[in-house]
Design an enzyme around this catalytic site. Structure first.
Site, PDB file in Angstrom:
ATOM      1  N   SER A 237       0.826  -1.206   0.000  1.00 59.14           N
ATOM      2  CA  SER A 237       0.000   0.000   0.000  1.00 59.14           C
ATOM      3  C   SER A 237       0.862   1.259   0.000  1.00 59.14           C
ATOM      4  O   SER A 237       1.587   1.506  -0.958  1.00 59.14           O
ATOM      5  CB  SER A 237      -0.975  -0.036   1.181  1.00 59.14           C
ATOM      6  OG  SER A 237      -1.970   0.936   1.018  1.00 59.14           O
TER       7      SER A 237
ATOM      8  N   ASP B  48     -10.378  -4.666  -3.273  1.00 60.37           N
ATOM      9  CA  ASP B  48      -9.675  -3.759  -2.348  1.00 60.37           C
ATOM     10  C   ASP B  48     -10.548  -2.550  -2.053  1.00 60.37           C
ATOM     11  O   ASP B  48     -10.899  -1.785  -2.954  1.00 60.37           O
ATOM     12  CB  ASP B  48      -8.347  -3.325  -2.970  1.00 60.37           C
ATOM     13  CG  ASP B  48      -7.411  -2.682  -1.966  1.00 60.37           C
ATOM     14  OD1 ASP B  48      -7.898  -1.939  -1.093  1.00 60.37           O
ATOM     15  OD2 ASP B  48      -6.191  -2.903  -2.065  1.00 60.37           O
TER      16      ASP B  48
ATOM     17  N   HIS C 233      -8.094  -5.340   0.922  1.00 61.99           N
ATOM     18  CA  HIS C 233      -6.826  -4.656   1.174  1.00 61.99           C
ATOM     19  C   HIS C 233      -5.994  -5.519   2.116  1.00 61.99           C
ATOM     20  O   HIS C 233      -5.877  -5.252   3.319  1.00 61.99           O
ATOM     21  CB  HIS C 233      -7.082  -3.281   1.781  1.00 61.99           C
ATOM     22  CG  HIS C 233      -5.901  -2.361   1.694  1.00 61.99           C
ATOM     23  ND1 HIS C 233      -5.351  -1.972   0.498  1.00 61.99           N
ATOM     24  CD2 HIS C 233      -5.159  -1.749   2.652  1.00 61.99           C
ATOM     25  CE1 HIS C 233      -4.334  -1.162   0.721  1.00 61.99           C
ATOM     26  NE2 HIS C 233      -4.192  -1.013   2.025  1.00 61.99           N
TER      27      HIS C 233
END
Length: 267
Positions: free
Chosen positions: A163, A216, A248
């Site tokens: 991320s 996600d 995610h």
């Protein structure tokens, strides 16, 4: 968007596993708990400007042939990803997992947390913390320089992350002046995209590996696709792996892809 709400309990499991109905609230609760612990463990006057702690280092158990430097997401710590990397470790590879400094975040200033740079908003068009991104990138380049000075060729080093950490890894890799062994971003996205390609040429042929869950809810799948499509205009070796139903997080299939990516470097 320039952030991750991944914590240790979110990593692993099945690619198609279900997620909490409100991941933002779950993540904020986890972050608040971590912040409260920090306030009791540290001087509250300095909590917003802590220095970056020492990284977690997993030393190779055989001849040192390669190094992986891995950047965590927002609110996470290096130890979390060190635990994950231990499950796929190669005996010839050194793994370095730094932890970002704790800082105040503009979009939720009440909750200081670990972050590589500031976050001003939650949309693709939000203002970026250019100074913070530049500082984090320079710090990462110093880590690369140190590994090279210790005798590891630059083309035997991978930079990667999850991320926010994946976004940083892309920025670090593309802008480094020596050719790297690889760049990996899981659930990542592209920083400073309007400035590309610029004059950076050393890592246009370097292998890039991107992985992203189709479900996600923090960094949309489409952002991962856009990152791949944009970099493919300048870079010749960009792979994008999709994981159906994954949010995610990460999953065994993605970790296997990461392991293979690293194994190819360590040969």
């Amino acid at each position: 968007l320039s952030f991750s709400f991944l914590h240790g309990s979110e990593r692993g499991g099945n690619c198609s596993r279900s997620r909490p109905s409100n991941p933002f609230m779950v993540s904020c609760f986890t972050t608040v708990c971590r912040s409260v612990r920090s306030l009791f463990a540290s001087d509250a006057r300095t909590i917003f400007n802590q220095r970056m702690p020492n990284p977690v280092v997993i030393e190779p158990t055989a001849e040192h042939k390669a190094t992986v430097i891995w950047f965590h997401g927002l609110g996470d710590v290096g130890e979390s990803w060190a635990d994950a990397l231990r499950t796929i470790r190669n005996p010839h590879v050194k793994y370095i997992c730094p932890t970002a400094a704790t800082r105040q975040i503009s979009f939720q200033p009440m909750f200081p947390m670990t972050a590589w740079f500031d976050i001003h908003g939650l949309s693709m068009n939000s203002r970026e913390d250019i100074e913070g991104i530049m500082t984090a990138t320079k710090d990462a380049h110093k880590m690369l320089d140190a590994e090279i000075a210790a005798g590891i060729p630059s083309n035997k080093i991978i930079v990667g992350g999850f991320s926010m950490g994946g976004a940083l890894a892309i920025n670090v890799g593309f802008r480094y002046k020596q050719k790297l062994g690889g760049v990996c971003a899981l659930s990542g996205f592209l920083l400073r995209r309007t400035e590309l390609p610029g004059t950076f040429n050393a890592n246009r042929d370097t292998p890039y590996l991107f992985g992203h869950g189709t479900s996600d809810e923090i960094v949309p799948y489409e952002w991962g696709q856009l990152t791949q499509q944009t970099l493919s205009k300048f870079c010749s070796n960009v792979a994008f792996k999709s994981y159906n139903g994954m949010g995610h997080s990460t999953c065994p299939e993605e970790m296997k892809e990461l392991k293979n990516f690293i194994e190819n470097l360590a040969k």
